[in-house]
Design a protein around this motif. Structure first.
Motif, mmCIF file in Angstrom:
data_model
loop_
_atom_site.group_PDB
_atom_site.id
_atom_site.type_symbol
_atom_site.label_atom_id
_atom_site.label_comp_id
_atom_site.label_asym_id
_atom_site.label_seq_id
_atom_site.Cartn_x
_atom_site.Cartn_y
_atom_site.Cartn_z
ATOM 1 N N ILE A 66 35.515 59.476 35.183
ATOM 2 C CA ILE A 66 35.307 59.885 33.800
ATOM 3 C C ILE A 66 36.449 59.395 32.915
ATOM 4 C CG2 ILE A 66 35.134 61.876 32.274
ATOM 5 C CD1 ILE A 66 33.857 63.429 34.586
ATOM 6 N N LEU A 67 37.681 59.545 33.397
ATOM 7 C CA LEU A 67 38.842 59.242 32.566
ATOM 8 C C LEU A 67 39.004 57.750 32.276
ATOM 9 C CD1 LEU A 67 41.488 61.733 34.010
ATOM 10 C CD2 LEU A 67 40.079 61.969 31.958
ATOM 11 N N SER A 68 38.363 56.893 33.054
ATOM 12 C CA SER A 68 38.465 55.452 32.804
ATOM 13 C C SER A 68 37.746 55.048 31.531
ATOM 14 C CB SER A 68 37.877 54.667 33.982
ATOM 15 O OG SER A 68 36.454 54.800 34.017
ATOM 16 N N GLY A 69 36.772 55.862 31.116
ATOM 17 C CA GLY A 69 35.942 55.504 29.977
ATOM 18 C C GLY A 69 34.824 54.546 30.314
ATOM 19 N N VAL A 70 34.656 54.222 31.600
ATOM 20 C CA VAL A 70 33.651 53.248 32.030
ATOM 21 C C VAL A 70 32.487 53.928 32.747
ATOM 22 C CG1 VAL A 70 33.242 51.223 33.501
ATOM 23 C CG2 VAL A 70 35.358 51.411 32.171
ATOM 24 N N GLU A 71 32.792 54.662 33.797
ATOM 25 C CA GLU A 71 31.800 55.394 34.604
ATOM 26 C C GLU A 71 30.708 54.470 35.150
ATOM 27 O OE1 GLU A 71 30.792 59.473 33.309
ATOM 28 O OE2 GLU A 71 31.978 59.015 31.500
ATOM 29 N N ARG A 72 31.147 53.388 35.753
ATOM 30 C CA ARG A 72 30.251 52.461 36.455
ATOM 31 C C ARG A 72 30.808 52.231 37.855
ATOM 32 N NH1 ARG A 72 29.789 47.145 32.900
ATOM 33 N NH2 ARG A 72 28.530 46.496 34.717
ATOM 34 N N ARG A 73 29.915 52.106 38.837
ATOM 35 C CA ARG A 73 30.355 51.882 40.211
ATOM 36 C C ARG A 73 30.385 50.395 40.518
ATOM 37 N NH1 ARG A 73 27.262 54.579 45.283
ATOM 38 N NH2 ARG A 73 25.942 52.710 45.195
ATOM 39 N N LEU A 74 31.485 49.968 41.122
ATOM 40 C CA LEU A 74 31.583 48.596 41.608
ATOM 41 C C LEU A 74 30.857 48.506 42.936
ATOM 42 C CD1 LEU A 74 32.817 45.731 41.303
ATOM 43 C CD2 LEU A 74 34.782 46.577 42.614
ATOM 44 N N GLU A 75 29.851 47.657 43.006
ATOM 45 C CA GLU A 75 29.076 47.483 44.236
ATOM 46 C C GLU A 75 29.722 46.408 45.116
ATOM 47 O OE1 GLU A 75 26.772 49.490 44.930
ATOM 48 O OE2 GLU A 75 26.193 50.341 42.991
ATOM 49 N N PRO A 76 29.426 46.436 46.421
ATOM 50 C CA PRO A 76 30.036 45.454 47.328
ATOM 51 C C PRO A 76 29.705 44.004 46.989
ATOM 52 C CG PRO A 76 29.140 47.304 48.567
ATOM 53 C CD PRO A 76 28.682 47.478 47.158
ATOM 54 N N TYR A 77 28.648 43.762 46.215
ATOM 55 C CA TYR A 77 28.254 42.398 45.874
ATOM 56 C C TYR A 77 28.757 41.985 44.488
ATOM 57 C CZ TYR A 77 24.622 45.242 43.627
ATOM 58 O OH TYR A 77 23.955 46.191 42.895
ATOM 59 N N GLN A 78 29.688 42.747 43.923
ATOM 60 C CA GLN A 78 30.174 42.463 42.584
ATOM 61 C C GLN A 78 31.686 42.240 42.569
ATOM 62 O OE1 GLN A 78 28.748 46.128 40.742
ATOM 63 N NE2 GLN A 78 27.089 45.019 39.714
ATOM 64 N N TYR A 79 32.161 41.631 41.477
ATOM 65 C CA TYR A 79 33.592 41.545 41.176
ATOM 66 C C TYR A 79 33.886 42.419 39.958
ATOM 67 C CZ TYR A 79 34.374 37.472 44.213
ATOM 68 O OH TYR A 79 34.491 36.623 45.284
ATOM 69 N N LEU A 80 35.056 43.017 39.981
ATOM 70 C CA LEU A 80 35.588 43.718 38.820
ATOM 71 C C LEU A 80 36.768 42.915 38.297
ATOM 72 C CD1 LEU A 80 36.203 46.150 36.914
ATOM 73 C CD2 LEU A 80 37.358 47.242 38.874
ATOM 74 N N TRP A 81 36.672 42.460 37.071
ATOM 75 C CA TRP A 81 37.752 41.700 36.451
ATOM 76 C C TRP A 81 38.517 42.589 35.474
ATOM 77 C CZ3 TRP A 81 39.865 36.931 37.075
ATOM 78 C CH2 TRP A 81 39.176 36.017 37.894
ATOM 79 N N TYR A 82 39.849 42.478 35.514
ATOM 80 C CA TYR A 82 40.723 43.135 34.555
ATOM 81 C C TYR A 82 41.462 42.058 33.749
ATOM 82 C CZ TYR A 82 40.549 47.523 37.329
ATOM 83 O OH TYR A 82 40.173 48.659 37.999
ATOM 84 N N LYS A 83 41.757 42.387 32.497
ATOM 85 C CA LYS A 83 42.517 41.464 31.646
ATOM 86 C C LYS A 83 43.468 42.271 30.774
ATOM 87 C CE LYS A 83 41.833 37.927 28.029
ATOM 88 N NZ LYS A 83 40.806 37.279 27.175
ATOM 89 N N LYS A 84 44.744 41.812 30.678
ATOM 90 C CA LYS A 84 45.753 42.528 29.911
ATOM 91 C C LYS A 84 46.742 41.535 29.291
ATOM 92 C CE LYS A 84 48.422 46.159 28.781
ATOM 93 N NZ LYS A 84 47.983 47.213 27.828
ATOM 94 N N SER A 85 46.950 41.641 27.974
ATOM 95 C CA SER A 85 48.019 40.868 27.333
ATOM 96 C C SER A 85 49.339 41.556 27.625
ATOM 97 C CB SER A 85 47.789 40.794 25.820
ATOM 98 O OG SER A 85 46.619 40.062 25.526
ATOM 99 N N LEU A 86 50.275 40.816 28.205
ATOM 100 C CA LEU A 86 51.550 41.415 28.579
ATOM 101 C C LEU A 86 52.450 41.578 27.357
ATOM 102 C CD1 LEU A 86 52.371 39.561 31.922
ATOM 103 C CD2 LEU A 86 51.430 41.853 31.610
#
Length: 646
Positions: free
Chosen positions: A86-106
């Motif tokens: 809940i706290l992520s603001g996303v509430e989606r499950r990453l499935e074994p056949y998927q990639y989760l990408w993160y991006k952040k400006s340092l």
């Protein structure tokens, strides 16, 4: 044996359930601009600290088309909360056949010196992570529970004077097989229900950057000795250096030439996991750290205990680097009492372990506590309920949790994280629960690898590496008293050999080789689980200490504070009064009398409810404590008296 309760406790998947949206008090008040900002590594602390928690961009894509970061991201995610939360603001499950990408400006990083280094730290990423700086892949890490570090210095863009960084992008690609493969995943499952909980993925502990000098303190190993007066300290630096170690009233110095690169107690795979030096993205065969050994003798040492958790400050300095740490003078052992019974001993004195099972789950953050205060609350509340030990169950916690146990006075039993392919539950759970004498004695060697879900040789090798690195990672923690290698046969294999390997890494702590059943006769404990039969002491033929490492599990569902209406647990009660009477009858009528018979410790299930498992001492949202400690304020003293009478 209560056969009806045992049959009701057979867990079934209910993955289609929609969980109630529960918030802890801390999650409800979460400031999204100030998320878990506390320094994440309390036992190895520098002044340099750039916290990267907060809003990142994310995208979840099919693996066949997601090898490169998508041009269009899906939205914002609050790191370090997993996308399933809940706290992520996303509430989606990453499935074994998927990639989760993160991006952040340092952020802009300003160097103190032109030759200093920037280290990027991940507390934990579940399960496979590839890290990119400015679209360049700089390292991969496998395993969802241990920290890892990268030296990102050479991949950053800088100003002309090389003292400030400019316009840098951090990206992370994550995949997670959860329980569809043999990799370690603890209690996570894609088909939640009963004693198995919602799977989570991705970044779930703090991400941060620190600046270190060109020659820096690489690692620290602290060993309080069994004489209760001596502490041995080993310091590792990446290059030869003059090293000074200070404790109150004492100081020792080693010259650069006094290092011995071969005489070291640091063991394990240096390229796997570390929260203090670059563990991935490096050619470790080309690195020869320097090691410096220090031995201090303490006059009138102040011993650590849950009742008096005194910590000594420790300072390590080189010409350019400085680290603040701490240690405790304490020693854990198994020794015979005056009657010849093996007991758990703290500082060579018999000490009864009044333990509680801690899953480390939160309704709004899953693996990630919503705040540092939430971690503190769990520990303090268990102390208020007369517990002196928490068994961290099938999970490795954030470093700050161990720090709070150290300073607040809570002994820890640390489980290794379980793995293996899909568990044969009738073989490893149901039949041993009902008939442990008949079905809880199966050997765990090659002939039964398949029955224990350990057919994969690669999976067995991977788990052993993770076990070694878990011990390395947590070795210095004063509150950890026991390593628990396997639990109820989940992915168990060659437990006797694993015990030898663990003891080679750490001979200062007892080992619980197999908690529950499938005992192989080694380790320091005869460790059983008993939810449905009268509690009793089993005298071990090998002279090991006897512990009931799980019992209780009394359930009470409280409307408005539970994830689902369904009830899972081991014995059901309808009111707080009924539960309280049953709980204190169990402690005073069953546990306490067994102490004189040889019971060395007992672990009640559990700290809090988790999803449909409502056998917690607290509700899942931590808003209601179901047991009133004031009903028996002398419980701890009475237990100590029972032990002192021996």
């Amino acid at each position: 044996m209560d056969l009806i309760d045992a049959i009701r406790a057979i867990d079934k998947p209910h993955e289609d359930d929609v969980l109630n949206r529960l918030y802890t008090p801390w999650g409800e008040k979460l400031d999204r601009n100030n998320v878990l900002k506390e320094y994440p590594r309390p036992q190895f602390q520098r002044n340099s600290y750039y916290n990267l928690n907060g809003e990142w961009e994310y995208a979840i894509v099919p693996q066949e088309s997601g090898e490169t970061m998508p041009a269009q991201m899906d939205g914002s995610i609050l790191v370090p909360f997993s996308p399933e939360t809940i706290l992520s603001g996303v509430e989606r499950r990453l499935e074994p056949y998927q990639y989760l990408w993160y991006k952040k400006s340092l952020p802009t990083l300003t160097r103190k010196k032109a030759d200093s280094r920037f280290l990027l730290h991940f507390g934990a990423v579940d399960q496979f992570a590839e890290v990119f700086i400015n679209s360049v892949s700089i390292g991969n890490h496998k395993g969802g529970y241990l920290p890892f570090t990268l030296d990102i210095t050479e991949y950053l863009n800088y100003s002309d004077d090389k003292l400030s960084t400019l316009d840098n992008i951090l990206a992370v690609k994550v995949s997670d097989t959860s329980d569809s493969s043999y990799h370690s995943r603890g209690k996570q499952t894609l088909k939640r229900g009963g004693m198995y909980y919602s799977a989570q993925s991705g970044i779930w502990q703090t991400v941060w950057i620190e600046e270190v000098p060109d020659t820096y303190i690489r690692e620290l190993r602290i060993r309080p000795e069994d004489d209760l007066r001596t502490v041995s300290i080993e310091v590792s630096t990446n290059k030869p250096s003059r090293v000074t170690v200070r404790i109150p009233g004492k100081e020792l110095v080693k010259s650069p030439s006094s290092s011995d690169s071969y005489d070291t107690t640091f063991t394990g795979d240096f390229s796997f996991s570390s929260d203090t030096y670059p563990s991935i993205g490096e050619d470790h065969s080309a690195i020869s750290p320097s090691y410096y050994h220090f031995v201090f003798k303490l006059d009138n040492p102040h011993l650590w205990s849950p009742e008096d958790p005194y910590l000594y400050p420790l300072q390590i300095s080189t010409a350019e680097d400085h680290v603040d740490s701490y240690f405790a003078m304490r020693y854990y052992s198994i020794e015979k009492d005056s009657l010849g019974i093996s007991r758990f001993c703290l500082n060579h004195t018999p000490y009864f372990l009044m333990g509680v099972l801690d899953q480390g789950y939160w309704p709004d953050g899953l693996y990630t506590a919503p705040s540092d205060e939430a971690l503190i609350f769990d520990i303090k509340e268990m102390k208020r309920l007369h517990f002196n030990m928490m068994r961290k169950h099938i999970k490795i916690e954030a470093a700050r949790w161990y720090y709070h146990c150290d300073r607040l006075g809570m002994i820890v039993w640390q489980d290794m994280v379980s793995g293996g392919s899909s568990y044969a539950k009738p073989v490893v759970s149901y039949l041993p629960t009902l008939f442990p004498g008949m079905f809880g004695r199966m050997p765990d060697g090659p002939s039964t690898y398949k029955a224990f879900s350990r057919s994969s040789a690669e999976g067995r090798k991977e788990w052993l590496k993770e076990m070694q690195n878990t011990i390395r990672h947590l070795y210095n923690v004063p509150s950890i008293a026991t390593w628990v290698l396997f639990n109820e046969g989940w992915g168990q294999f060659n437990a006797a050999s694993a015990t030898i390997m663990a003891r080679e890494l750490d001979d200062t702590r007892p080992i619980d080789q197999a908690s529950g059943w499938f005992d192989e006769g080694s380790g320091n404990y005869r460790s059983v689980h008993n939810y449905f039969r009268p509690l009793a002491v089993e005298h071990d033929k090998n002279g090991r200490a006897f512990v009931i490492s799980e019992y209780g599990g009394f359930t009470l569902h409280i409307d408005g504070h539970s994830s689902v209406d369904r009830v899972y647990g081991y014995k059901k009660y309808d009111t707080l009064d009924q539960l309280g009477v049953a709980y204190y009858n169990l402690i005073n009528g069953s546990i306490k009398p067994l102490i004189t018979e040889g019971l060395a410790g007992a672990v009640y299930t559990q700290v809090s409810d988790v999803e449909e498992e409502v056998n917690g001492l607290m509700t899942y949202d931590r808003r209601i404590t179901k047991i009133n400690p004031d009903l028996d304020p002398s419980l701890s003293q009475n237990i100590n008296n029972a032990l002192n009478k021996l």
